[in-house]
Design a protein around this motif. Structure first.
Motif, mmCIF file in Angstrom:
data_model
loop_
_atom_site.group_PDB
_atom_site.id
_atom_site.type_symbol
_atom_site.label_atom_id
_atom_site.label_comp_id
_atom_site.label_asym_id
_atom_site.label_seq_id
_atom_site.Cartn_x
_atom_site.Cartn_y
_atom_site.Cartn_z
ATOM 1 N N VAL A 1 0.818 -1.231 0.080
ATOM 2 C CA VAL A 1 -0.066 0.043 -0.213
ATOM 3 C C VAL A 1 0.971 1.309 -0.064
ATOM 4 N N PHE A 2 0.533 2.114 -0.931
ATOM 5 C CA PHE A 2 1.324 3.421 -1.083
ATOM 6 C C PHE A 2 0.521 4.510 -0.294
ATOM 7 N N PRO B 1 0.054 9.314 2.998
ATOM 8 C CA PRO B 1 0.831 8.254 2.062
ATOM 9 C C PRO B 1 1.662 7.570 3.192
ATOM 10 N N MET B 2 2.239 6.266 2.795
ATOM 11 C CA MET B 2 2.893 5.692 3.474
ATOM 12 C C MET B 2 4.454 6.147 3.652
ATOM 13 N N ASP B 3 5.283 5.809 4.778
ATOM 14 C CA ASP B 3 6.571 6.364 4.469
ATOM 15 C C ASP B 3 7.351 5.898 3.535
ATOM 16 N N HIS C 1 5.606 8.560 -1.370
ATOM 17 C CA HIS C 1 5.162 9.899 -1.400
ATOM 18 C C HIS C 1 4.865 10.368 -2.898
ATOM 19 N N ALA C 2 6.028 9.871 -3.492
ATOM 20 C CA ALA C 2 5.871 10.392 -5.171
ATOM 21 C C ALA C 2 4.692 9.582 -5.632
ATOM 22 N N LEU C 3 4.367 8.321 -5.625
ATOM 23 C CA LEU C 3 3.000 7.600 -6.067
ATOM 24 C C LEU C 3 1.683 8.372 -5.431
ATOM 25 N N TYR C 4 1.931 8.828 -4.375
ATOM 26 C CA TYR C 4 0.472 9.381 -3.733
ATOM 27 C C TYR C 4 0.455 10.747 -4.546
ATOM 28 N N ALA D 1 1.152 11.653 -7.546
ATOM 29 C CA ALA D 1 0.895 11.208 -8.789
ATOM 30 C C ALA D 1 -0.563 10.774 -8.678
ATOM 31 N N PHE D 2 -0.940 10.135 -7.715
ATOM 32 C CA PHE D 2 -2.440 9.723 -7.594
ATOM 33 C C PHE D 2 -3.388 10.990 -7.421
#
Length: 387
Positions: free
Chosen positions: A116-117, A367-369, A374-377, A379-380
């Motif tokens: 999970v991101f 976001p998860m650590d 953080h980058a995926l979050y 973008a999401f």
């Protein structure tokens, strides 16, 4: 007895079976937490396109010795092995527990280990309440809920919000948008009230409309799965008339009806209002423990003068009271108090029952650590903003 973590001490957390989950919800400790229907294991079967996990924490989760549970829905990010986790109106936890890190920390680590991101939750504590009388007196052009002094500000809700912010959580969206579930809901308290109390709580217009429906020969019955197509036909008429679109199919409601009632017979019921043999209105009701919700309502465009929806709701309210519910939750309401705004009509209709508008804490994300998460979050978030 609900066992909580001592400050600085973490609770064991891990996967549990749906049966263990349900047993906890029906126990004294679990029922005290007041889980909503979106956190029942059966809801995983309703949400097409999501993977589901059921987890629990407590002294010994595998043996069923639990302090809290969560239904986690996972949506895979296309092109990756990463997931967005959503806990609708969950987790089912003791939010008054000062040792929140004792179960929240292990939950986040478990999700991160599962790929999970980012995660979204819906804490259950109430933030603010407004009585029907106060809101009726405050209506006017351009007016909104935020402009009106609340009847009550819940100290637990305020405390939980502060604890979440301190741990890197952010409240989703603004006053009205950003939440998948309604932030402002309408509730009618039932505890300690008689049927006469409920009747006197209705305003004059509501009482007049209920009597008109009774005199006109409107009949209210509980339907079955076979009546869902008619409910859905009326729902499409209602969406067109009132200018909204839920975006759900008939198959969605058939799946929901089957899944919830397989978990517990009578958990979801379909109420029908008939007049001269024709179904003029259909509303769904869901029950979990001592909580009951009016979920979705639909009605025809014609013969509205016989007021089928008012009688339908009065019957549902009486049934909720007879079942021993603590509250009858009429779900979402808009935040506008402007009679000129189209959505205000829904709020006005519900205010006539004499209940109260409740602002929940809404939904929270983080976001998860880790830099990649953080980058995926980010973008999401960009992707969701462009939808």
């Amino acid at each position: 007895m609900l066992v909580t973590a001592a400050p600085g001490q973490e609770m064991p957390l891990g996967p549990i079976t749906a049966e263990t989950y349900r047993s906890f919800l029906s126990s004294d400790a679990g029922s005290h937490l007041g889980a909503g229907f979106l956190q029942c294991p059966s809801w995983a079967q309703v949400k097409d396109g999501w993977q589901a996990r059921t987890v629990g924490w407590g002294p010994d989760p595998q043996a069923g010795r639990l302090s809290g549970v969560a239904l986690v829905l996972l949506r895979q990010l296309p092109g990756t092995r990463k997931y967005f986790a959503y806990l609708p109106e969950g987790p089912v936890a003791d939010w008054a527990d000062p040792g929140i890190d004792g179960w929240l920390g292990p939950l986040l680590r478990h999700l991160r280990a599962s790929g999970v991101f980012a995660v979204r939750i819906g804490p259950s504590p109430v933030y603010r309440r407004w009585s029907a009388a106060r809101l009726k007196a405050a209506t006017g052009p351009g007016r909104r809920l935020a402009d009106v002094l609340a009847t009550e500000v819940d100290p637990l809700g305020t405390t939980v919000a502060e604890r979440l912010r301190a741990r890197g959580w952010n409240r989703c969206g603004g006053e009205d948008d950003g939440d998948a579930q309604p932030r402002h809901v309408f509730r009618i308290p039932l505890t300690g009230r008689t049927q006469d109390d409920l009747w006197s709580g209705l305003n004059q217009e509501w009482r007049r409309n209920v009597r008109r429906a009774q005199r006109s020969g409107v009949e209210v019955v509980v339907g079955s799965a076979a009546d869902l197509p008619e409910f859905y036909r009326l729902l499409r008429i209602t969406e067109e008339r009132d200018g909204f679109r839920l975006g759900r199919s008939l198959q969605y409601y058939e799946r929901q009806y089957a899944a919830l009632n397989a978990e517990e017979p009578g958990r979801m019921q379909l109420y029908l209002a008939r007049h001269d043999g024709e179904i003029l209105a259909a509303h769904t009701m869901i029950r979990v423990g001592r909580r009951i919700w009016y979920q979705t309502g639909a009605s025809a465009d014609h013969r509205r003068e016989v007021r089928p929806s008012n009688l339908l709701q009065w019957r549902m309210l009486l049934d909720a009271h007879a079942l021993g519910a603590d509250v009858y939750d009429m779900r979402g309401v808009p935040s506008t108090l402007d009679p000129g705004d189209r959505p205000y009509g829904l709020l006005r209709w519900k205010l006539g029952t004499g209940g109260e508008v409740v602002e929940t804490l809404g939904e929270w994300e983080r976001p998860m650590d880790g830099t990649a998460n953080h980058a995926l979050y980010r973008a999401f978030q960009t992707y969701m903003a462009r939808r």
